[in-house]
Design a protein around this motif. Structure first.
Motif, mmCIF file in Angstrom:
data_model
loop_
_atom_site.group_PDB
_atom_site.id
_atom_site.type_symbol
_atom_site.label_atom_id
_atom_site.label_comp_id
_atom_site.label_asym_id
_atom_site.label_seq_id
_atom_site.Cartn_x
_atom_site.Cartn_y
_atom_site.Cartn_z
ATOM 1 N N ALA A 295 4.672 51.456 18.573
ATOM 2 C CA ALA A 295 3.745 50.618 19.343
ATOM 3 C C ALA A 295 2.306 51.099 19.166
ATOM 4 C CB ALA A 295 4.130 50.634 20.823
ATOM 5 N N LEU A 296 2.090 52.383 19.376
ATOM 6 C CA LEU A 296 0.724 52.896 19.287
ATOM 7 C C LEU A 296 0.277 53.032 17.842
ATOM 8 C CD1 LEU A 296 0.879 55.536 22.134
ATOM 9 C CD2 LEU A 296 -0.064 53.219 22.197
ATOM 10 N N GLY A 297 1.218 53.220 16.954
ATOM 11 C CA GLY A 297 0.863 53.347 15.545
ATOM 12 C C GLY A 297 0.270 52.070 14.989
ATOM 13 N N ALA A 298 0.896 50.948 15.279
ATOM 14 C CA ALA A 298 0.386 49.663 14.789
ATOM 15 C C ALA A 298 -0.978 49.370 15.405
ATOM 16 C CB ALA A 298 1.380 48.549 15.129
ATOM 17 N N GLU A 299 -1.089 49.614 16.704
ATOM 18 C CA GLU A 299 -2.366 49.400 17.380
ATOM 19 C C GLU A 299 -3.442 50.301 16.788
ATOM 20 O OE1 GLU A 299 -2.931 49.335 21.974
ATOM 21 O OE2 GLU A 299 -3.713 51.223 21.255
ATOM 22 N N GLY A 300 -3.066 51.536 16.518
ATOM 23 C CA GLY A 300 -4.022 52.523 16.041
ATOM 24 C C GLY A 300 -4.648 52.161 14.698
ATOM 25 N N VAL A 301 -3.912 51.441 13.877
ATOM 26 C CA VAL A 301 -4.474 51.017 12.586
ATOM 27 C C VAL A 301 -4.833 49.529 12.592
ATOM 28 C CG1 VAL A 301 -3.327 52.839 11.282
ATOM 29 C CG2 VAL A 301 -2.164 50.651 11.593
ATOM 30 N N GLY A 302 -4.788 48.919 13.777
ATOM 31 C CA GLY A 302 -5.176 47.519 13.902
ATOM 32 C C GLY A 302 -4.313 46.564 13.097
#
Lengths: 343, 343
Positions: A295-302
């Motif tokens: 979840a945070l990984g995808a958000e983190g790289v937009g």
């Protein structure tokens, strides 16, 4: 006898009020309720992430499995949370389930996870470390909602078990992949990966592209010889940037429509997310997946991708998966060589 | 200075080769690289699951936050893995990013997680336990791929921050929910929940149904007064069978098309899965979600649902979410009362 619940909550000892999968301990008394099925277990197929974790933790795999089952009343790895499935014969059918298309003596594979299946092991007979299988003298309980498949007569039980164990992933792919899609399959060399590759090849058609990532050179040869994909990348799936670069290279520099993760080690979320285009799909089937890392990984790289949690069940998944072995003789030959011969 | 990566991997100290989100420790030296932005931080909005965990662990929240940031170089809760976001002013823009629509002194909110944002706290000024916010004297680094939003001029920074912090969930709902759908929103009383309710009400139209689950009686009144849903269930979202029964009762006995989980405590996966029809969607936005509990839970009860990992980023999510506050004065009034007044 306590009131029986179709989900098996009457077997939960602690904590109170949860479903069997979330329970720390199940009642594995082998006297069945009227809505349960008793199974004489032949073999356990341990989930690949779980088996790998146990192998890394200890040399005495059998003792560890017994310890877990004695403690929890089910074979649920306390680190990975995952289970696996089993094969056995029907020993007794509860009176409420007498209308089922099932008779005592039928050989079945359970298609619900061992992580929620009451189990009592009397003895471990053999451990097949190469195929994550443990032969046992044991009994297990199947709940009213527990799904299962009668073993087919045109293949060995070992072969059917190996395929049914991972029936969810290829069946989900059959519903997901469309003509022209480019598909990246991480963990393509494993059995789930090979079935996914095969299904993806069928679905993408002549304009699509199927790329498998595997860690062993020998898997590359195997996948290519059987025509299970267009390209193979040999690399460590935990190394997101290597995967990103190599994946783009074999897809004309383009991002993928879909990635499928069936890797059995942790830390491969970003390798599944980075190569996929915005609007694409990331299907996470590995039990080693971390929800927050994804979840945070995808958000983190937009990255605007749809990340789906691999559901081990989808309608007709057993039939879809067994059909693949019947359709593709080369795939079947690989499975038979590794997991067990023809009937 | 090391070669700069658009994802910020040049800031990773350990383990080598991972992305900043997966790192145990980041380099929080506040000398920026040419593709970074330096921010003077005003406030941290800690992720709700993280803040709840810290509150339950200790009474000295400030000391715990300092301990985490000093250890990791970022505010990533080691238990939940999650972060939150921040608000601040642009202190310096790296030379490579000079073409951005951004000037020094602009007030922005970062829309990437704190779990991957290099952060150095000089002092904690105030802790607002009721709204998970911490005012600080601190600096942070935004990477080249780090998304952000300039703060709007028609609302207070507190209001914008509160909404932007959870911008992912309502924007995903806007893309997902269709006319006539029945939607179950677990955690409906929280800020993410209220925004999701509001968006769902807009999307389902006159033939749809939006049902919120919240734990406090006062949230029920708030949701009803603002017309944010058709029905409210007051119940503990960890009790799957209570939720299943009550949810069916207010939906004419029918299963739901979609459930959205924005609960901030663990153990609510089955409450999200059981009420949904086969073929329906389960959208898991809570950072307290367990991947294995969801995957094996659905399989264990034979539910053919599509489970999606909440992606905090989707195209235009900031605009979609801020627009909700502008469109619905009652919703905005609730947010202003709780999180901070109008400009």
């Amino acid at each position: 006898m306590k009131k029986s619940c179709k989900y098996g909550t009457h077997r939960v000892i602690e904590p109170a009020g949860v479903l069997p999968q979330a329970a720390l301990r199940l009642d594995n008394d082998m006297t069945i309720h009227s809505n349960e099925i008793l199974i004489d277990v032949i073999s356990l197929n341990i989930d690949s992430a779980s088996f790998t974790q146990i192998k890394n933790e200890t040399t005495d795999i059998g003792a560890k499995i017994l310890e877990i089952v004695n403690q929890r009343g089910k074979m649920q790895n306390p680190v990975t949370g995952s289970g696996g499935m089993l094969i056995g014969t029907v020993a007794k059918i509860g009176s409420e389930l007498s209308n089922r298309d099932l008779r005592e003596g039928d050989k079945i594979a359970t298609l619900v996870s061992l992580s929620l299946t009451p189990l009592k092991i009397n003895a471990i007979k053999a451990i097949h470390t190469d195929i994550d299988r443990v032969d046992v003298d044991a009994q297990a309980i199947l709940f009213e909602t527990g799904i299962y498949a009668k073993l087919p007569e045109d293949m060995s039980q070992e072969l059917a078990l190996a395929a049914l164990d991972v029936a969810g992933a290829p069946a989900q792919m059959a519903k997901l992949v469309r003509p022209g899609d480019s598909v990246l399959i991480l963990g393509g060399g494993g059995k789930s990966g090979m079935l996914c590759c095969n299904e993806a090849m069928k679905r993408v058609g002549p304009t699509g592209r199927v790329v498998a990532v595997c860690v062993l050179e020998e898997d590359k040869e195997k996948l290519q010889a059987a025509g299970l994909c267009h390209e193979v990348i040999v690399a460590d799936a935990t190394d997101a940037f290597v995967i990103l670069d190599k994946a783009a290279l074999v897809n004309k520099g383009r991002e993928y429509d879909i990635s499928i993760n069936v890797v059995n080690v942790p830390g491969t979320e970003m390798s599944s997310i980075l190569p996929v285009r915005n609007g694409g799909i990331v299907y996470l089937f590995s039990m080693a997946t971390s929800f927050t890392r994804a979840a945070l990984g995808a958000e983190g790289v937009g990255k605007d991708v749809t990340m789906i949690i691999g559901n081990g069940y989808t309608k007709d998944h057993a039939e879809i998966t067994l059909a693949q072995l019947r359709e593709n003789p080369k795939l079947r030959a690989i499975f038979e060589e590794k997991y067990g011969g023809a009937v």
